[in-house]
Scaffold this motif. Structure first.
Motif, PDB file in Angstrom:
ATOM      1  N   ALA A 105       1.249  -1.450   0.191  1.00 42.81           N
ATOM      2  CA  ALA A 105      -0.134   0.615   0.212  1.00 42.81           C
ATOM      3  C   ALA A 105       1.176   1.242   0.068  1.00 42.81           C
ATOM      4  O   ALA A 105      -0.113   2.231  -0.287  1.00 42.81           O
ATOM      5  N   LEU A 106       2.159   1.163   0.436  1.00 42.89           N
ATOM      6  CA  LEU A 106       3.112   2.717   0.832  1.00 42.89           C
ATOM      7  C   LEU A 106       3.758   2.710  -0.774  1.00 42.89           C
ATOM      8  O   LEU A 106       3.597   3.465  -1.620  1.00 42.89           O
ATOM      9  N   LYS A 107       4.250   1.360  -1.364  1.00 40.03           N
ATOM     10  CA  LYS A 107       4.590   2.035  -2.144  1.00 40.03           C
ATOM     11  C   LYS A 107       4.022   1.584  -3.191  1.00 40.03           C
ATOM     12  O   LYS A 107       4.232   2.277  -4.486  1.00 40.03           O
ATOM     13  N   ASP A 108       2.667   1.535  -3.485  1.00 48.14           N
ATOM     14  CA  ASP A 108       1.608   2.178  -4.466  1.00 48.14           C
ATOM     15  C   ASP A 108       1.715   3.634  -4.927  1.00 48.14           C
ATOM     16  O   ASP A 108       0.935   4.098  -5.675  1.00 48.14           O
ATOM     17  N   GLN A 109       2.501   4.526  -3.619  1.00 48.40           N
ATOM     18  CA  GLN A 109       1.635   5.904  -3.286  1.00 48.40           C
ATOM     19  C   GLN A 109       2.826   6.941  -3.241  1.00 48.40           C
ATOM     20  O   GLN A 109       3.357   7.734  -3.448  1.00 48.40           O
ATOM     21  N   LEU A 110       4.127   6.023  -3.376  1.00 51.96           N
ATOM     22  CA  LEU A 110       5.622   6.817  -2.893  1.00 51.96           C
ATOM     23  C   LEU A 110       5.873   7.472  -4.301  1.00 51.96           C
ATOM     24  O   LEU A 110       6.701   6.713  -6.016  1.00 51.96           O
ATOM     25  N   ALA A 111       6.639   8.931  -3.961  1.00 50.68           N
ATOM     26  CA  ALA A 111       7.593   9.097  -4.761  1.00 50.68           C
ATOM     27  C   ALA A 111       8.564   9.766  -4.458  1.00 50.68           C
ATOM     28  O   ALA A 111       8.901   9.728  -2.797  1.00 50.68           O
ATOM     29  N   ALA A 112      10.216   9.577  -4.244  1.00 53.94           N
ATOM     30  CA  ALA A 112      10.960  10.380  -3.582  1.00 53.94           C
ATOM     31  C   ALA A 112      11.192  11.740  -4.503  1.00 53.94           C
ATOM     32  O   ALA A 112      10.810  12.491  -5.344  1.00 53.94           O
ATOM     33  N   GLU A 113      12.161  12.415  -3.343  1.00 53.57           N
ATOM     34  CA  GLU A 113      12.988  14.372  -4.093  1.00 53.57           C
ATOM     35  C   GLU A 113      14.095  13.259  -4.207  1.00 53.57           C
ATOM     36  O   GLU A 113      15.485  12.593  -3.689  1.00 53.57           O
ATOM     37  N   VAL A 114      15.385  13.300  -4.778  1.00 52.50           N
ATOM     38  CA  VAL A 114      16.488  13.397  -5.136  1.00 52.50           C
ATOM     39  C   VAL A 114      17.389  14.207  -5.259  1.00 52.50           C
ATOM     40  O   VAL A 114      17.067  15.589  -5.997  1.00 52.50           O
ATOM     41  N   ILE A 115      18.438  14.683  -4.387  1.00 54.90           N
ATOM     42  CA  ILE A 115      18.908  16.178  -4.275  1.00 54.90           C
ATOM     43  C   ILE A 115      20.035  15.900  -3.897  1.00 54.90           C
ATOM     44  O   ILE A 115      20.463  15.168  -2.496  1.00 54.90           O
ATOM     45  N   MET A 116      21.356  16.192  -4.762  1.00 53.91           N
ATOM     46  CA  MET A 116      22.510  16.083  -4.753  1.00 53.91           C
ATOM     47  C   MET A 116      23.385  16.586  -4.193  1.00 53.91           C
ATOM     48  O   MET A 116      22.725  18.585  -3.422  1.00 53.91           O
ATOM     49  N   LEU A 117      24.703  16.482  -3.404  1.00 55.19           N
ATOM     50  CA  LEU A 117      24.601  17.259  -2.418  1.00 55.19           C
ATOM     51  C   LEU A 117      25.555  19.437  -2.667  1.00 55.19           C
ATOM     52  O   LEU A 117      26.240  19.199  -3.978  1.00 55.19           O
ATOM     53  N   THR A 118      25.103  19.884  -2.221  1.00 53.35           N
ATOM     54  CA  THR A 118      25.556  21.491  -2.019  1.00 53.35           C
ATOM     55  C   THR A 118      26.356  21.785  -1.094  1.00 53.35           C
ATOM     56  O   THR A 118      26.160  21.573   0.206  1.00 53.35           O
ATOM     57  N   HIS A 119      26.976  21.954  -0.703  1.00 49.48           N
ATOM     58  CA  HIS A 119      28.291  22.674   0.003  1.00 49.48           C
ATOM     59  C   HIS A 119      28.930  23.629  -0.208  1.00 49.48           C
ATOM     60  O   HIS A 119      28.686  24.467  -1.249  1.00 49.48           O
ATOM     61  N   ASN A 120      29.693  24.503   1.223  1.00 49.51           N
ATOM     62  CA  ASN A 120      29.953  26.246   0.723  1.00 49.51           C
ATOM     63  C   ASN A 120      31.145  26.159   1.900  1.00 49.51           C
ATOM     64  O   ASN A 120      31.907  26.110   2.998  1.00 49.51           O
ATOM     65  N   ALA A 121      31.706  27.447   1.746  1.00 51.54           N
ATOM     66  CA  ALA A 121      33.243  27.510   1.871  1.00 51.54           C
ATOM     67  C   ALA A 121      32.983  27.494   3.395  1.00 51.54           C
ATOM     68  O   ALA A 121      33.927  27.282   3.833  1.00 51.54           O
ATOM     69  N   ALA A 122      32.354  28.856   4.457  1.00 57.09           N
ATOM     70  CA  ALA A 122      31.950  28.726   5.602  1.00 57.09           C
ATOM     71  C   ALA A 122      31.372  27.535   6.224  1.00 57.09           C
ATOM     72  O   ALA A 122      31.195  26.974   7.389  1.00 57.09           O
ATOM     73  N   LEU A 123      30.835  27.045   5.663  1.00 55.89           N
ATOM     74  CA  LEU A 123      30.585  25.481   6.746  1.00 55.89           C
ATOM     75  C   LEU A 123      31.172  24.464   6.438  1.00 55.89           C
ATOM     76  O   LEU A 123      31.341  23.911   7.653  1.00 55.89           O
ATOM     77  N   HIS A 124      32.462  24.653   5.195  1.00 55.14           N
ATOM     78  CA  HIS A 124      33.213  23.119   5.817  1.00 55.14           C
ATOM     79  C   HIS A 124      34.698  23.950   6.641  1.00 55.14           C
ATOM     80  O   HIS A 124      35.046  23.618   6.991  1.00 55.14           O
ATOM     81  N   GLU A 125      34.249  25.160   7.531  1.00 49.45           N
ATOM     82  CA  GLU A 125      35.460  26.264   8.178  1.00 49.45           C
ATOM     83  C   GLU A 125      34.917  25.324   9.392  1.00 49.45           C
ATOM     84  O   GLU A 125      35.054  25.161  10.074  1.00 49.45           O
ATOM     85  N   VAL A 126      33.356  25.690   9.707  1.00 51.52           N
ATOM     86  CA  VAL A 126      32.549  25.565  10.822  1.00 51.52           C
ATOM     87  C   VAL A 126      32.668  24.075  11.174  1.00 51.52           C
ATOM     88  O   VAL A 126      33.564  23.379  12.065  1.00 51.52           O
ATOM     89  N   ASN A 127      33.140  22.738  10.166  1.00 49.15           N
ATOM     90  CA  ASN A 127      32.732  21.728   9.894  1.00 49.15           C
ATOM     91  C   ASN A 127      34.221  21.189  10.792  1.00 49.15           C
ATOM     92  O   ASN A 127      35.003  20.273  11.517  1.00 49.15           O
ATOM     93  N   LEU A 128      35.303  21.367  10.104  1.00 48.46           N
ATOM     94  CA  LEU A 128      36.832  21.630  10.374  1.00 48.46           C
ATOM     95  C   LEU A 128      37.133  21.777  12.184  1.00 48.46           C
ATOM     96  O   LEU A 128      37.852  20.467  12.494  1.00 48.46           O
TER      97      LEU A 128
END
Length: 355
Positions: free
Chosen positions: A273-296
């Protein structure tokens, strides 16, 4: 449906409070829920120096121990066309989960703990007026064939917010009454309380998923992927429209095998029943330099897979920000390969949009 049993997601010890929020019924209810927490009055839920000036290495503690209680000032509805037709005024901002790729603004501090907006009645009323003004949806689109869809959780995770206040319950109740509109939110948390909200098909939950090994590295403090998948049939039986959000797709050696195993796990778990109505979004990674510095400063291992200048390039977003995305041309090929893998294992899963 049981939630994660590891370290408690929330252990609220300090609440920053706007005076106006403390006078509202929802604000008073939130304060009563955490009676032992220290209360600190602030002029604005955005301007809290103690959060902004926190040590970069001390990233997780504020997410677990700090709550902000404010009033949502502006109530705009922004056209979207991807996850939803419109982004609704948020009932919260920030998150207790610490996904290493999170794009949510950190204006109130690098860790961006949850802010709950106490003026929920205004938010509900504005949403009802907006939907009434639209009237019936005249043409189907990739968001939904019949209803206008409002994203309710752009700035946080509503399954987590529901641990703090009844804002989410109230939003689900509102959409039961709107004949032409649905609510929608993405989540990485398993909250059994949602099963009692009686959505009657008028709220869409998009469960965010990625391979379990990658999630263990990147989805810090989120529910394990196996628990998220196990929750999907129960949410569907409880009356939610259930979709999946394959996000972000992070490319690393062996990524095809990782995602193929995830698709196999989903296919083996989901009822017909769930498969019959299933839909998806597919989102490739987006990153940025500011977040890179925070994560480091707090999670450098994550950057080993997120920061890949060898296969990424700069691109300016619609908001004017400069982000890193997978290189043009190659990104299209990788996305096509991802969709082929999904179609081979889960041919019933419609991809609503991908980018």
């Amino acid at each position: 449906m049981t939630g994660p049993a590891a370290t408690p997601l929330l252990d609220i010890r300090r609440i920053y409070v706007e005076p106006a929020a403390a006078t509202l019924p929802r604000g008073q209810a939130v304060l009563a829920r955490f009676p032992a927490a220290e209360r600190i009055e602030v002029a604005s839920h955005w301007r809290i120096p103690a959060l902004r000036e926190a040590e970069p290495e001390d990233y997780l503690k504020p997410k677990r121990e700090v709550l902000v209680l404010g009033v949502k000032k502006g109530l705009p509805f922004r056209p979207n066309g991807r996850s939803a037709d419109f982004i609704a005024p948020s009932s919260s901002n920030g998150c207790a989960i610490a996904c290493a790729y999170c794009y949510v603004a950190r204006r109130k501090g690098h860790a961006n703990p949850i802010t709950v907006f106490a003026n929920i009645e205004e938010i509900l009323a504005a949403t009802a007026r907006h939907a009434a003004g639209l009237g019936p949806k005249r043409e189907p689109n990739q968001v939904d064939p019949r209803d206008w869809v409002y994203d309710l959780g752009e700035n946080g995770d509503l399954s987590v917010d529901a641990l703090i206040s009844d804002n989410v319950r109230d939003l689900v109740a509102l959409f039961r009454t709107l004949p032409n509109a649905k609510g929608s939110f993405a989540t990485k948390w398993v909250n059994p309380d949602l099963l009692g909200y009686n959505p009657q098909g008028r709220t869409r939950i998009r469960m965010s998923l990625m391979p379990a090994g990658l999630a263990k590295l990147l989805d810090v403090r989120a529910a394990p992927v196996a628990e998220r998948i196990a929750a999907l049939p129960e949410l569907h039986r409880a009356g939610y429209e259930v979709q999946v959000n394959f996000s972000p797709v992070v490319l690393r050696e062996g990524w095809e095998a990782e995602w193929g195993a995830l698709f196999e796990q989903l296919d083996d778990t989901l009822p017909a029943a769930l498969k019959d109505q299933l839909a998806a979004e597919v989102i490739m990674l987006t990153h940025n330099a500011a977040l890179h510095e925070v994560n480091l400063a707090w999670h450098p291992r994550a950057e080993e897979v997120l920061w890949r200048p060898d296969i990424q390039e700069e691109k300016r977003s619609e908001s004017g920000a400069v982000n890193l995305r997978y290189r043009s041309g190659w990104k299209g090929r990788w996305l096509a390969r991802f969709k082929d893998l999904l179609a081979a294992r889960m041919p019933y899963c419609r991809v609503r949009y991908a980018f």
